[in-house]
Design a protein around this motif. Structure first.
Motif, PDB file in Angstrom:
ATOM      1  N   GLY A 358       0.929  -1.232  -0.003  1.00 16.64           N
ATOM      2  CA  GLY A 358       0.060   0.105   0.092  1.00 16.64           C
ATOM      3  C   GLY A 358       1.125   1.161  -0.043  1.00 16.64           C
ATOM      4  N   MET A 359       2.215   1.359   0.693  1.00 15.86           N
ATOM      5  CA  MET A 359       2.757   2.348   0.766  1.00 15.86           C
ATOM      6  C   MET A 359       3.448   2.654  -0.750  1.00 15.86           C
ATOM      7  N   GLU A 360       3.837   1.497  -1.039  1.00 12.52           N
ATOM      8  CA  GLU A 360       4.375   1.598  -2.735  1.00 12.52           C
ATOM      9  C   GLU A 360       3.245   2.134  -3.665  1.00 12.52           C
ATOM     10  N   VAL A 361       2.018   1.960  -3.572  1.00  6.93           N
ATOM     11  CA  VAL A 361       1.032   2.271  -4.310  1.00  6.93           C
ATOM     12  C   VAL A 361       0.939   3.951  -3.940  1.00  6.93           C
ATOM     13  N   CYS A 362       1.012   4.359  -3.003  1.00  4.37           N
ATOM     14  CA  CYS A 362       0.652   5.997  -2.599  1.00  4.37           C
ATOM     15  C   CYS A 362       1.980   6.515  -3.338  1.00  4.37           C
ATOM     16  N   PHE A 363       3.157   6.142  -3.376  1.00  5.64           N
ATOM     17  CA  PHE A 363       4.168   6.873  -3.920  1.00  5.64           C
ATOM     18  C   PHE A 363       4.147   6.641  -5.379  1.00  5.64           C
ATOM     19  N   GLU A 364       3.698   5.685  -5.717  1.00  3.34           N
ATOM     20  CA  GLU A 364       3.600   5.377  -7.423  1.00  3.34           C
ATOM     21  C   GLU A 364       2.464   6.273  -7.841  1.00  3.34           C
ATOM     22  N   SER A 365       1.317   6.438  -7.382  1.00 11.60           N
ATOM     23  CA  SER A 365       0.349   7.259  -7.819  1.00 11.60           C
ATOM     24  C   SER A 365       0.623   8.605  -7.470  1.00 11.60           C
ATOM     25  N   GLN A 366       1.279   8.933  -6.578  1.00  7.08           N
ATOM     26  CA  GLN A 366       1.652  10.542  -6.423  1.00  7.08           C
ATOM     27  C   GLN A 366       2.695  11.073  -7.251  1.00  7.08           C
ATOM     28  N   TYR A 367       3.538  10.052  -7.597  1.00  9.99           N
ATOM     29  CA  TYR A 367       4.934  10.361  -8.358  1.00  9.99           C
ATOM     30  C   TYR A 367       5.269   9.472  -9.362  1.00  9.99           C
ATOM     31  N   PRO A 368       4.102   9.343 -10.347  1.00  8.11           N
ATOM     32  CA  PRO A 368       4.265   7.845 -11.593  1.00  8.11           C
ATOM     33  C   PRO A 368       5.502   8.170 -12.213  1.00  8.11           C
ATOM     34  N   SER A 369       5.966   9.445 -12.602  1.00 11.56           N
ATOM     35  CA  SER A 369       7.189   9.349 -13.323  1.00 11.56           C
ATOM     36  C   SER A 369       8.396   8.958 -12.585  1.00 11.56           C
ATOM     37  N   LEU A 370       8.366   8.978 -11.164  1.00  8.42           N
ATOM     38  CA  LEU A 370       9.810   8.477 -10.668  1.00  8.42           C
ATOM     39  C   LEU A 370       9.465   7.129  -9.938  1.00  8.42           C
ATOM     40  N   PHE A 371       8.249   6.633  -9.507  1.00  8.89           N
ATOM     41  CA  PHE A 371       8.339   5.341  -9.025  1.00  8.89           C
ATOM     42  C   PHE A 371       7.231   4.298  -9.731  1.00  8.89           C
ATOM     43  N   GLY A 372       6.688   4.830 -10.901  1.00 10.78           N
ATOM     44  CA  GLY A 372       5.684   4.064 -11.566  1.00 10.78           C
ATOM     45  C   GLY A 372       6.513   2.687 -12.173  1.00 10.78           C
ATOM     46  N   GLU A 373       5.756   1.523 -12.066  1.00 11.28           N
ATOM     47  CA  GLU A 373       6.494   0.365 -12.777  1.00 11.28           C
ATOM     48  C   GLU A 373       6.977   0.294 -14.149  1.00 11.28           C
ATOM     49  N   LYS A 374       6.364   1.198 -14.880  1.00 11.56           N
ATOM     50  CA  LYS A 374       6.485   1.320 -16.433  1.00 11.56           C
ATOM     51  C   LYS A 374       7.178   2.672 -16.664  1.00 11.56           C
ATOM     52  N   SER A 375       6.747   3.556 -15.950  1.00 13.60           N
ATOM     53  CA  SER A 375       7.336   5.019 -16.331  1.00 13.60           C
ATOM     54  C   SER A 375       8.585   5.342 -15.484  1.00 13.60           C
ATOM     55  N   GLY A 376       8.754   4.716 -14.146  1.00 14.94           N
ATOM     56  CA  GLY A 376       9.814   5.374 -13.445  1.00 14.94           C
ATOM     57  C   GLY A 376      11.313   4.593 -13.580  1.00 14.94           C
ATOM     58  N   GLU A 377      12.163   4.807 -13.030  1.00 12.55           N
ATOM     59  CA  GLU A 377      13.538   4.347 -13.105  1.00 12.55           C
ATOM     60  C   GLU A 377      13.679   2.876 -12.176  1.00 12.55           C
ATOM     61  N   TRP A 378      14.373   2.067 -12.694  1.00 12.40           N
ATOM     62  CA  TRP A 378      14.419   0.850 -11.813  1.00 12.40           C
ATOM     63  C   TRP A 378      15.037   1.176 -10.630  1.00 12.40           C
TER      64      TRP A 378
END
Length: 420
Positions: A358-378
């Protein structure tokens, strides 16, 4: 307040020392001062006043009666320091001397009281308005027939029966699941093992897609700063903003459709009713609230270093408040689940796993370009996951008990180890 002490006429003070006279005046001053405040002049109250030496800055004046010609004063007038030094009476309205006030009480610093500039709420990439409207319309349908109710009940009982039958076959993985569910659960399990479940989560690839790995244990001490540069630092300057309802929508979908409970414990599969109840409890409001608190706590611990100097930061007192709230919620969840027979080996590890996801989902939704599974950097995603694991280990699980699935569960396998 001003205190007037009458003096006895014809008193012989020659047999008393100056210190005795001063002590007597001070004691009478304390008596009259406390009496004006409506406080009993006890020894303890006088001792409290004496600590602050109230007479040191007061002016003591002699007073004579109008009809006396004696050289001895008839009373003493003790005035507070401002009345004496600033030089105004009750009915005067002269401005205060700022230099004298600063001398008596020190300089005061201005405190900004403007509210901080808080960004607008961030909305998940889900049309919540339509979703809630549809759910409300479905729950308020007036034409639900008895046949439909019986149909849903029969489907639920049949699902439980199939899971119970599959459990009798020993430790077959997901025997009650169709092929699509089984494949989806296996993929999600591999993802969760690589990110959050010990010991697999500490065995990290050197880089994305690499077969070479290294052991990266979660540090028990040290700062959690996650320093970003350029556009990344600018993005995280905007604080995390998320609502409980948004978290609950995301977590309900994940828990019901992707969380591989049946693959995490063979013992749990022998009790499908327990798994069904556990699955329902993992997206309840109290869990989603704790996810929100932990996500905000991690933001301020990890990304305060990226904020510009003029931007406000959360105080240590406020951070401690978040930690206290998180611990109180965790204790409630622990009391609730540990009483079950699979509490330590399955229920609490699932709760911890849900909090991390759930914490990962919060950050991915707020900052998709940073932590998105497809758009963020590994590498950036890995740094965030490392801090999620570290924070929850320090708060709730210092021994790593709940970050793994116990041997009695015998559900998570990999690398020749079963839930070790």
């Amino acid at each position: 307040m001003e205190v007037v002490i009458p003096l006895k006429s014809g008193a012989n003070l020659s047999g008393h020392s100056q210190q005795d006279i001063l002590n007597a005046v001070q004691d009478e001053y304390f008596n009259r001062y406390l009496d004006q405040l409506g406080i009993a002049p006890t020894s303890a109250n006088k001792a409290q006043m004496l600590k602050f030496r109230p007479m040191d800055d007061c002016e003591v004046q002699s007073m004579w009666a109008d009809d006396t010609s004696s050289g001895l004063a008839s009373a003493l007038r003790i005035a507070p320091p401002l009345r004496h030094r600033v030089g105004y009476e009750d009915d005067d309205e002269q401005p205060l001397d700022r230099a004298i006030i600063a001398h008596l009480y020190g300089e005061a610093d201005d405190i900004p009281v403007e509210p901080p500039n808080v960004p607008e709420r961030t909305i998940f990439p889900v049309d919540l308005t339509k979703m809630f409207a549809e759910e409300k319309r479905q729950t308020q349908k007036a034409d639900v027939t008895l046949a439909e109710v019986r149909k849903h009940k029969a489907e639920y009982e049949e699902r439980i029966r199939r899971r119970a039958m599959a459990a009798t076959g020993g430790t077959h993985a997901a025997g009650s699941l169709d092929s699509d569910q089984q494949q989806r659960f296996k993929q999600e399990l591999e993802s969760l093992k690589g990110k959050y479940i010990l010991p697999f989560a500490c065995d990290r690839p050197l880089q994305e897609g690499s077969r070479r790995t290294q052991i990266a244990p979660w540090p028990p001490q040290g700062p959690l700063d996650m320093k970003l540069q350029g556009d990344g630092a600018e993005l995280v300057c905007e604080p995390l903003s998320i609502e409980i309802e948004q978290i609950q929508v995301q977590m309900k979908s994940w828990v019901q459709n992707q969380l591989p409970l049946e693959l995490l414990s063979s013992s749990g599969r022998k009790d499908p009713q327990f798994l069904e109840e556990l699955r329902g409890s993992l997206w309840e409001t109290e869990v989603c609230q704790l996810i929100g608190v932990l996500a905000h706590l991690l933001y301020w611990l990890a990304f305060s270093c990226c904020r510009r100097p003029e931007q406000p930061r959360l105080s240590q007192f406020a951070l401690q408040g978040l930690v206290t709230t998180a611990h109180e919620s965790w204790v409630k969840l622990e009391r609730r689940h540990k009483s079950s027979k699979l509490g330590n080996s399955l229920a609490m590890p699932c709760v911890l796993l849900t909090l991390k996801y759930g914490m990962e989902v919060c950050f991915e939704s707020q900052y998709p370009s940073l932590f998105g599974e497809k758009s963020g950097e590994w590498a950036t995603r890995q740094d965030l996951i490392e801090r999620i694991n570290t924070l929850l280990m320090r708060l709730f699980d210092p021994d790593g008990t709940y970050a793994r699935f116990g041997r009695r569960g015998r559900g998570v396998k990999g690398g020749g180890t079963e839930g070790d």
